[in-house]
Design a protein around this motif. Structure first.
Motif, PDB file in Angstrom:
ATOM      1  N   THR A  61      35.093  57.782  16.332  1.00 14.38           N
ATOM      2  CA  THR A  61      34.794  59.201  16.515  1.00 14.38           C
ATOM      3  C   THR A  61      33.324  59.441  16.166  1.00 14.38           C
ATOM      4  N   GLN A  63      32.226  61.446  13.909  1.00 13.55           N
ATOM      5  CA  GLN A  63      32.103  61.432  12.449  1.00 13.55           C
ATOM      6  C   GLN A  63      32.083  60.008  11.906  1.00 13.55           C
ATOM      7  N   GLU A  64      32.916  59.136  12.460  1.00 13.66           N
ATOM      8  CA  GLU A  64      32.910  57.737  12.020  1.00 13.66           C
ATOM      9  C   GLU A  64      31.563  57.088  12.331  1.00 13.66           C
ATOM     10  N   ILE A  66      28.694  58.663  12.540  1.00 15.19           N
ATOM     11  CA  ILE A  66      27.730  59.239  11.598  1.00 15.19           C
ATOM     12  C   ILE A  66      27.833  58.512  10.253  1.00 15.19           C
ATOM     13  N   ASP A  67      29.052  58.239   9.824  1.00 15.60           N
ATOM     14  CA  ASP A  67      29.255  57.522   8.560  1.00 15.60           C
ATOM     15  C   ASP A  67      28.643  56.130   8.611  1.00 15.60           C
TER      16      ASP A  67
END
Length: 115
Positions: A61, A63-64, A66-67
């Motif tokens: 995703t 967000q993943e 970005i992490d």
């Protein structure tokens, strides 16, 4: 340095995707010309873009991603990839079991038709 149109061709990421990635601080241009606002990417950006393309293909995703990018050492990338792989394998097993259930259901319906 590569203009956004060149970078789009090199990476397969659309201009819209590149702008979105910059907006969410996932992949920012190396330079933005203050006069005409043209975006320029460098070789480091190219490496990161290829990584992002792979991560998307692996089902990460935003967000993943970005992490992963926030951890510049990529120390946890192998662990995240293994987790993603395990999740995909579980989904494949679940789908295989669903196919078996469908086959059994269809077979039971055919048996009733034969009776």
């Amino acid at each position: 340095m590569y203009k956004i149109s060149e970078f789009e061709e090199m990476t397969g990421l659309s201009k819209e995707t590149l702008r979105y990635y910059a907006e969410v601080k996932l992949l920012e241009p190396a330079i933005i010309d203050p006069e005409n606002h043209d975006r320029y990417y460098d070789d480091g950006s190219y490496f990161l873009a290829l990584l992002l393309v792979k991560l998307r293909r692996f089902g990460f995703t935003i967000q993943e991603m970005i992490d992963v990018m926030a951890d510049e050492s990529f120390a946890h990338l192998e662990e995240l990839l293994q987790q993603k792989k395990n999740k995909i394998q579980k989904q494949m097993e679940d789908l295989r079991l669903q196919v078996e259930e469908i086959d059994e259901f269809l077979a039971s319906g055919m048996e009733e038709d034969d009776a």
